[in-house]
Design an enzyme around this catalytic site. Structure first.
Site, short mmCIF file in Angstrom:
data_model
loop_
_atom_site.label_atom_id
_atom_site.label_comp_id
_atom_site.label_asym_id
_atom_site.label_seq_id
_atom_site.Cartn_x
_atom_site.Cartn_y
_atom_site.Cartn_z
N GLU A 31 -5.44 -60.80 9.48
CA GLU A 31 -4.82 -62.09 9.15
C GLU A 31 -4.36 -62.74 10.44
OE1 GLU A 31 -1.07 -63.71 6.42
OE2 GLU A 31 -1.92 -61.74 6.04
N ASP A 42 -2.03 -66.17 11.46
CA ASP A 42 -1.14 -67.09 10.74
C ASP A 42 -0.51 -68.16 11.61
OD1 ASP A 42 -1.39 -65.52 8.45
OD2 ASP A 42 0.38 -64.34 8.91
N GLU A 68 2.78 -70.31 10.35
CA GLU A 68 3.74 -70.40 9.24
C GLU A 68 4.96 -71.18 9.70
OE1 GLU A 68 3.43 -66.32 6.71
OE2 GLU A 68 4.24 -66.09 8.74
N GLN A 97 6.10 -70.18 13.25
CA GLN A 97 5.84 -68.76 13.51
C GLN A 97 4.34 -68.50 13.53
OE1 GLN A 97 8.20 -65.37 11.73
NE2 GLN A 97 6.35 -65.15 10.50
N THR A 98 3.87 -67.73 14.51
CA THR A 98 2.51 -67.20 14.49
C THR A 98 2.59 -65.70 14.30
OG1 THR A 98 2.42 -66.91 16.90
CG2 THR A 98 1.65 -69.02 16.01
N ASN A 99 1.53 -65.14 13.68
CA ASN A 99 1.51 -63.70 13.43
C ASN A 99 0.06 -63.24 13.40
OD1 ASN A 99 2.36 -61.12 12.88
ND2 ASN A 99 3.11 -61.53 10.82
N ARG A 145 3.41 -58.87 14.39
CA ARG A 145 3.27 -59.45 15.73
C ARG A 145 3.76 -60.91 15.73
NH1 ARG A 145 -1.14 -56.41 14.51
NH2 ARG A 145 -1.57 -54.63 15.89
N GLU A 146 4.96 -61.13 15.23
CA GLU A 146 5.48 -62.49 15.12
C GLU A 146 5.93 -63.05 16.47
OE1 GLU A 146 6.72 -59.92 13.33
OE2 GLU A 146 6.48 -60.39 11.19
N TRP A 149 14.36 -63.04 5.28
CA TRP A 149 13.80 -63.37 6.60
C TRP A 149 13.63 -64.88 6.80
CZ3 TRP A 149 9.05 -65.79 7.57
CH2 TRP A 149 8.21 -65.97 6.46
#
Length: 284
Positions: free
Chosen positions: A114, A116, A118, A127-129, A138-139, A204
């Protein structure tokens, strides 16, 4: 872009091919007039999706009953995936506005791939992950220097077998290199492209203020530049697919470093360095 590559090969030789590839990588064409139904379909919350401007834009609505989401009609092995998005303008925590890639095996508690974008809440916190056949974690979080609810902005994910790059308004904000030879996980599976508007019931993302419902997000630019997953497709040709071997030049790297220094407010490597082997290597 396909026409650019063909013209270069026929008329201008190797140098023109290189120029076309660099132009593609530096600034993907934005075509806001592509019909949503050409490449996507509503995945859930269909009664909370409204089509606008002859289906060249969609509105996702979130209330206490439901949010909404959409998905690409095809899976992709690589590509430069673009969306223009405007998040809800009513300020609150808890609302999640997304654009991401995801593999088939995404059931809760199952390792999967995935990538992301977000928005966590509606105050400009992005936020990327990354999930790489694992459970993610891995945020990175950035406080954007603009209000993403006031106008459309461009968000891009470059996914190739060699590197992943996240772009905001054509600025690279994060890169993740394939270092599997060092024992570092990297996404490898075909993935769907999805967008969604939903709310988090966990702490969160904070608590949503339902007194301000409904919350509305807008999406446009539904063109896709990718290599679809098919058994006989060769998605590793850098001539056919110029995103395959992306490399940021020194100017792009400096722009990315500046953005991260000024706007990154959380990095998983700072808090979980021992858990992720990539955190001890330079990943650019």
């Amino acid at each position: 872009m396909t026409g650019c590559i063909s013209l270069s090969m026929a008329s201008f030789g190797l140098m023109s091919i290189i120029i076309c590839i660099l132009l593609f990588f530096a600034l993907a064409p934005i075509n806001a007039m592509v019909d949503f139904n050409q490449n996507y379909y509503p995945l859930w919350g269909q009664n909370h999706i409204t089509f606008l401007n002859q289906s060249t834009a969609v509105q996702l609505l979130l209330d206490r009953n439901s949010g909404a989401g959409f998905r690409s009609k095809l899976q992709y092995e690589s590509g430069l995936f673009t969306i223009r998005m405007k998040i809800p303008d009513k300020k609150t925590n808890g609302v999640i506005t997304t654009f991401y890639l995801i593999s088939d095996d995404q059931a809760q508690g199952v390792s999967h791939d995935e990538i992301d974008f977000e928005f966590v809440g509606t105050e400009g916190k992005l936020q990327t992950n990354l999930f790489a056949n694992d459970m993610g974690g891995r945020e990175e979080v950035y406080q954007l220097p603009f209000d993403p609810s006031e106008d459309y902005h461009t968000y891009q994910i470059l996914y190739s077998p060699y590197r992943i790059v996240f772009f905001v308004d054509n600025i690279p904000v994060r890169t993740f290199k394939n270092n599997t030879n060092r024992g570092i996980n990297f996404p490898t599976k075909p993935m769907w492209i999805e967008g969604s508007l939903w709310y988090s019931q966990s702490l969160w993302a904070g608590s949503i203020n339902w007194n301000r419902e409904p919350f509305i997000a807008y999406y446009q630019d539904f063109d896709i530049s990718g290599c679809p997953y098919q058994p006989d497709n060769n998605c590793t040709s850098p001539v056919l697919y110029p995103w395959i071997r992306p490399k940021l030049d020194q100017k792009q790297l400096q722009v990315m470093r500046n953005f991260r220094q000024r706007h990154m407010v959380y990095s998983y490597c700072r808090h979980n360095r021992g858990r992720f082997p990539e955190c001890v290597h330079q990943n650019t």
